[in-house]
Scaffold this motif. Structure first.
Motif, mmCIF file in Angstrom:
data_model
loop_
_atom_site.group_PDB
_atom_site.id
_atom_site.type_symbol
_atom_site.label_atom_id
_atom_site.label_comp_id
_atom_site.label_asym_id
_atom_site.label_seq_id
_atom_site.Cartn_x
_atom_site.Cartn_y
_atom_site.Cartn_z
ATOM 1 N N ALA A 1 2.220 22.841 1.032
ATOM 2 C CA ALA A 1 3.044 22.833 -0.090
ATOM 3 C C ALA A 1 3.785 21.521 -0.451
ATOM 4 N N GLU A 2 3.844 20.263 -0.124
ATOM 5 C CA GLU A 2 3.953 19.284 -0.005
ATOM 6 C C GLU A 2 3.511 17.784 -0.099
ATOM 7 N N VAL A 3 3.223 16.884 -0.696
ATOM 8 C CA VAL A 3 3.147 15.793 -0.251
ATOM 9 C C VAL A 3 3.977 14.624 -0.180
ATOM 10 N N THR A 4 3.781 13.813 1.325
ATOM 11 C CA THR A 4 4.880 12.822 1.595
ATOM 12 C C THR A 4 4.098 11.220 1.306
ATOM 13 N N PHE A 5 4.666 10.732 0.328
ATOM 14 C CA PHE A 5 4.474 9.141 0.324
ATOM 15 C C PHE A 5 4.887 7.990 1.063
ATOM 16 N N THR A 6 3.938 7.235 1.414
ATOM 17 C CA THR A 6 4.842 6.120 2.077
ATOM 18 C C THR A 6 3.753 4.868 1.659
ATOM 19 N N ILE A 7 5.525 3.589 1.664
ATOM 20 C CA ILE A 7 5.016 3.080 0.867
ATOM 21 C C ILE A 7 5.725 1.418 1.392
ATOM 22 N N THR A 8 4.472 0.760 1.922
ATOM 23 C CA THR A 8 4.217 -0.394 3.070
ATOM 24 C C THR A 8 4.165 -1.457 1.804
ATOM 25 N N LEU A 9 5.423 -2.457 2.295
ATOM 26 C CA LEU A 9 5.084 -3.310 1.245
ATOM 27 C C LEU A 9 5.088 -4.793 1.808
ATOM 28 N N THR A 10 4.106 -5.930 1.630
ATOM 29 C CA THR A 10 4.288 -7.212 1.778
ATOM 30 C C THR A 10 5.024 -7.687 0.820
ATOM 31 N N GLU A 11 5.043 -7.095 -0.360
ATOM 32 C CA GLU A 11 5.980 -8.055 -1.677
ATOM 33 C C GLU A 11 7.306 -7.088 -2.388
ATOM 34 N N GLY A 12 8.305 -7.322 -2.635
ATOM 35 C CA GLY A 12 9.296 -6.187 -3.212
ATOM 36 C C GLY A 12 9.778 -5.501 -2.017
ATOM 37 N N VAL A 13 10.641 -4.596 -1.886
ATOM 38 C CA VAL A 13 11.918 -3.706 -1.188
ATOM 39 C C VAL A 13 11.579 -2.124 -1.909
ATOM 40 N N GLY A 14 11.328 -1.326 -0.848
ATOM 41 C CA GLY A 14 10.514 -0.413 -1.372
ATOM 42 C C GLY A 14 11.443 0.969 -0.899
ATOM 43 N N PRO A 15 11.499 1.724 -1.205
ATOM 44 C CA PRO A 15 12.643 3.010 -0.609
ATOM 45 C C PRO A 15 12.600 2.744 0.921
ATOM 46 N N PRO A 16 13.918 3.326 1.519
ATOM 47 C CA PRO A 16 13.423 2.940 2.971
ATOM 48 C C PRO A 16 13.254 4.251 4.270
ATOM 49 N N LYS A 17 12.307 4.901 2.930
ATOM 50 C CA LYS A 17 12.300 6.686 4.063
ATOM 51 C C LYS A 17 10.882 6.657 2.896
ATOM 52 N N PRO A 18 10.501 7.664 3.910
ATOM 53 C CA PRO A 18 9.169 7.729 2.979
ATOM 54 C C PRO A 18 9.635 9.020 1.728
ATOM 55 N N VAL A 19 8.589 9.073 0.470
ATOM 56 C CA VAL A 19 9.026 9.879 -0.067
ATOM 57 C C VAL A 19 7.750 11.046 -0.499
ATOM 58 N N THR A 20 8.781 12.725 0.056
ATOM 59 C CA THR A 20 8.602 13.630 -0.187
ATOM 60 C C THR A 20 7.730 13.982 -1.823
ATOM 61 N N LEU A 21 7.469 15.443 -1.628
ATOM 62 C CA LEU A 21 7.361 15.555 -3.769
ATOM 63 C C LEU A 21 6.548 16.792 -3.168
ATOM 64 N N GLU A 22 7.148 18.117 -3.932
ATOM 65 C CA GLU A 22 6.385 19.276 -3.871
ATOM 66 C C GLU A 22 5.843 19.537 -4.276
ATOM 67 N N MET A 23 4.563 19.856 -4.345
ATOM 68 C CA MET A 23 3.674 21.328 -4.744
ATOM 69 C C MET A 23 3.769 22.229 -5.705
ATOM 70 N N PRO A 24 3.622 22.185 -6.910
ATOM 71 C CA PRO A 24 3.396 23.333 -7.527
ATOM 72 C C PRO A 24 2.955 24.303 -7.245
ATOM 73 N N ALA A 25 3.728 25.489 -7.266
ATOM 74 C CA ALA A 25 3.893 27.192 -6.861
ATOM 75 C C ALA A 25 2.428 27.756 -7.540
ATOM 76 N N THR B 1 1.051 -0.937 -0.289
ATOM 77 C CA THR B 1 -0.068 -0.072 -0.093
ATOM 78 C C THR B 1 0.828 1.738 0.312
ATOM 79 N N VAL B 2 0.601 2.471 -0.558
ATOM 80 C CA VAL B 2 0.821 3.663 -0.561
ATOM 81 C C VAL B 2 0.571 4.181 -0.017
ATOM 82 N N THR B 3 0.536 5.368 1.627
ATOM 83 C CA THR B 3 -0.308 6.330 1.932
ATOM 84 C C THR B 3 0.446 7.652 1.950
#
Length: 260
Positions: A236-260, A200-202
């Motif tokens: 200003a930004e959105v943070t995506f937290t990836i929780t995997l049951t199969e596979g390997v994901g990024p070790p930390k949440p991924v944060t992306l900026e909203m456009p101005a 899942t991704v939150t």
């Protein structure tokens, strides 16, 4: 009439020959198999990695000490792992105290495999360095493991090696592009591996949860993850937290900026 029959037979022979070539090219009956590559590649890689270590003056590295192993895949989940081609990827793991593996535990090598059982492999520069290196004598020499050739025995064992590695999930979106209602989506690519990427991704924006969506992607496939709840005004930004049951994901949440 006789000349017509002879011409027809010749034309049929050409068709059959082309058809046979297509079958061979698609892997039917080919000696190029996952198991043979998985047996050959670690040996070739370990020998060349040891040669590189000697050039760099790293003591104690031998083919045996590296414990190299490989999992190979052709074309992701949509293609059988057999036959020549330029779409072979092999995940290779080895043990070098001076050069630890990344969190996923392997490096990805890209292979061009030929029908005669030989191949050309390119290794990731982040783990083995670039095409040239400076040896202990100060000379700029070819890095033996950056790109190399190898061959396997076409009559060698084709029994499964049992080597499996998890797929690595990478978020490929670098800039958010919300729709007219400020709803966002991200793309994530599932790499070569044994089971694909599932979980899942939150998404959270300035403390407001935008929702949790399922993630199901086969290896070598890209998934688009869309969130129905709009991003609050002023976030200003959105943070995506990836929780995997199969596979390997990024070790930390991924944060992306909203456009101005």
């Amino acid at each position: 009439m006789r000349r017509f029959i002879i011409s027809l037979i010749a034309a049929l022979a050409v068709v059959l020959a082309v058809g046979g070539a297509v079958v061979a090219g698609s892997g039917g009956g080919s000696t190029v198999t996952r198991a043979r590559l998985e047996r050959s590649l670690p040996t070739t890689f370990a020998n060349l990695y040891t040669a590189q270590s000697k050039l760099l003056g790293h003591a104690g590295v031998t083919p045996a000490s590296l414990h190299a192993s490989a999992m190979c895949d052709k074309g992701g989940a949509v293609e059988p792992d057999v036959g020549p081609g330029s779409n072979w990827n092999c995940l290779v793991s080895w043990t070098d105290p001076d050069n630890p593996m990344p969190p996923e535990g392997y490096g990805k090598l890209e292979l061009q495999v030929h029908s005669n059982g030989c191949y050309t492999a390119g290794a990731p520069s982040k783990l083995v360095g670039f095409a040239t290196l400076t040896d202990t004598r100060g000379r700029v020499v070819t890095n033996p493991v950056a790109e190399f050739d190898g061959c396997f025995d076409p009559d060698g064992s084709n029994a499964p090696t049992g080597v499996e590695f998890p797929s690595l999930l990478s978020v490929t979106t670098t800039a958010l592009r919300p729709d007219s209602q400020r709803r966002v989506s991200v793309q994530a690519t599932c790499g070569t591996g044994s089971t694909g990427c599932h979980g899942t991704v939150t998404a959270v924006a300035d403390g407001t949860e935008l929702g949790t969506v399922p993630l199901d992607a086969d290896e070598e496939q890209t998934a688009t993850l869309a969130f129905a709840k709009p991003v609050p005004e002023g976030a200003a930004e959105v943070t995506f937290t990836i929780t995997l049951t199969e596979g390997v994901g990024p070790p930390k949440p991924v944060t992306l900026e909203m456009p101005a």
